[in-house]
Motif scaffolding. Structure first.
Motif, mmCIF file in Angstrom:
data_model
loop_
_atom_site.group_PDB
_atom_site.id
_atom_site.type_symbol
_atom_site.label_atom_id
_atom_site.label_comp_id
_atom_site.label_asym_id
_atom_site.label_seq_id
_atom_site.Cartn_x
_atom_site.Cartn_y
_atom_site.Cartn_z
ATOM 1 N N SER A 123 0.839 -1.215 0.000
ATOM 2 C CA SER A 123 0.000 0.000 0.000
ATOM 3 C C SER A 123 0.867 1.255 0.000
ATOM 4 O O SER A 123 0.505 2.265 -0.609
ATOM 5 N N GLN A 140 -8.167 -0.140 -0.338
ATOM 6 C CA GLN A 140 -8.417 -1.338 0.442
ATOM 7 C C GLN A 140 -9.819 -1.266 1.079
ATOM 8 O O GLN A 140 -10.514 -2.245 1.186
ATOM 9 N N ASP A 166 -5.873 -1.411 -4.695
ATOM 10 C CA ASP A 166 -5.282 -1.907 -3.448
ATOM 11 C C ASP A 166 -6.213 -2.918 -2.778
ATOM 12 O O ASP A 166 -7.170 -2.535 -2.120
ATOM 13 N N GLU A 167 -5.947 -4.186 -2.975
ATOM 14 C CA GLU A 167 -6.766 -5.274 -2.425
ATOM 15 C C GLU A 167 -8.251 -4.994 -2.586
ATOM 16 O O GLU A 167 -9.008 -5.042 -1.610
#
Ligand SMILES: Nc1ncnc2c1ncn2[C@@H]1O[C@H](COP(=O)(O)OP(=O)(O)OP(=O)(O)O)[C@@H](O)[C@H]1O
Ligand SMILES: [Mg+2]
Length: 367
Positions: free
Chosen positions: A50, A89, A165-166
């Motif tokens: 990240s 995320q 991001d994820e």
């Protein structure tokens, strides 16, 4: 390490570094990401994924290094002027706003004419299959729908680079699998250069053109999925990508075309040496062997590379079973067999002989 990419670089990172006080979040990462490439950053929690994305997006300022997009150094350019779309995320949607307004946000910030905004938002809504949800508040959407809104919001600005991001981490297994397919489709349709972050190695293997494996802020290996799986550069990558048995340090012996490992307290394994096993006779090595390259011996089978142990556990996985075997001098070894018959033929606690296909092992010099 393979740090080259097939197409001209869309993004280039030059010795990018981020320190948090005395801690190093990202250590001198250099990387070229090709135009239209789907590149995945993979690594355990806290390895700096990240942080690296945050620096590319511009939310974090590098301690050192340079970030170049389409040939332009953007290291000091403000985030909203970078033409980079990002999905976080945690989605980071505006819960009180409806779907349309969430998606339109970036375009309004860029002061696009209202009519153009409507056209672009409708295009993104169609692409993410969100028709009919325009007026819904984000708080009234399911996880998968929120995910789509976050993606639509990122692509609506027609970014040069898409950072993810994820994005799938909050979804359940089935929805996640479905969204993986949709991400692939989105990438194919838009041709967007994409940097995807995950700590799920299966997801990385199935989606990526290339994978960057990171650990403790450092790049361990950059390679295509198959290459990463077959020829991991070090023990960390070998253990992180797919299931693998790490054998204890062994002595490497070489006699003509045959190579052997002498495993203290366990025995000897041998194979016709693959060409890339260029170790010197007598050195210490570590072998990594995947569960599909260890099989139960047939009844009465004799020959080299058969070692004995006791069944410790069966993990039934539908199409196959992973069986853990406690072996003297080796510890727990996993074998992967088709179906579930082994659960009956070799119950927990029963003796079992395993055949090791050493020629398939990844061999690394022991340090
Ligand atoms: N603002 C911060 N201040 C201090 N340390 C930070 C900060 N942000 C991140 N770190 C540290 O930097 C390292 C990398 O963090 P990062 O969030 O990039 O990891 P990650 O790979 O994204 O992990 P995860 O998979 O859990 O999301 C971690 O050790 C983290 O604790
Ligand atoms: Mg993270």
């Amino acid at each position: 390490m393979n740090a080259t990419s097939p197409a001209p670089a869309a993004v280039e990172l030059v010795r990018v570094r981020k320190e948090f006080g005395s801690a190093v979040g990202v250590a001198d990462v250099s990387l070229k990401i090709g135009q239209g490439e789907f590149l995945t950053l993979l690594g355990p929690s806290g390895c700096g994924k990240s942080t690296l994305l945050g620096m590319i997006a511009g939310f974090l300022t590098p301690t050192a290094g340079k970030i170049v997009v389409d040939g332009v150094d953007i290291t000091d350019v403000e985030p909203y002027r970078r033409d980079i779309g990002m999905v976080f995320q945690s989605y980071a949607l505006f819960p009180h706003m409806n779907v349309f307004d969430n998606i339109a946000f970036g375009l309004r910030m860029r002061k696009l004419p209202k009519a153009d905004i409507a056209v672009e938002v409708r295009r993104a809504i169609a692409m993410m299959k969100l028709e009919g949800f325009e007026e819904r508040r984000v708080s009234q959407l399911s996880g998968g729908q929120r995910q789509r809104v976050a993606l639509a919001r990122a692509i609506v600005i027609r970014p040069k680079v898409l950072l993810l991001d994820e994005p799938l981490s909050a979804l359940d297994k089935n929805l996640r699998a479905q969204m993986q397919v949709e991400l692939s489709e989105l990438h194919r349709k838009t041709g967007l250069t994409t940097i995807f972050v995950t700590h799920d190695q299966g997801e990385a293997l199935s989606l990526s053109d290339r994978i960057v494996v990171m650990n403790r802020g450092e790049v361990q290996q950059v390679a295509a999925p198959v290459e990463l799986y077959r020829t991991p550069a070090n023990g960390f990558v070998a253990s992180f990508i797919g299931e693998i048995n790490a054998l204890p340090v062994a002595r490497y012996e070489r006699a003509g075309a045959e190579a052997a490992l002498v495993l203290p307290g366990a025995g000897r394994l041998s194979a016709a040496a693959p060409a890339h096993w260029d170790f010197t006779h007598g050195v210490e090595v570590r072998a990594f062997l995947r569960p599909e390259h260890v099989r139960p011996a047939r009844p009465g089978e004799q020959g080299p590379n058969i070692l004995r142990g006791v069944v410790a556990a069966h993990i039934y996985q539908g199409s196959h079973t992973i069986t853990r075997v406690e072996m003297e001098g080796l510890g727990l070894i996993e074998t992967r067999v088709t179906g579930a018959d082994i659960v009956g033929t070799h119950p927990v606690g029963a003796p079992i002989a395993l055949v090791f296909d050493l020629g398939e092992a990844v061999l690394l010099a022991a340090r």
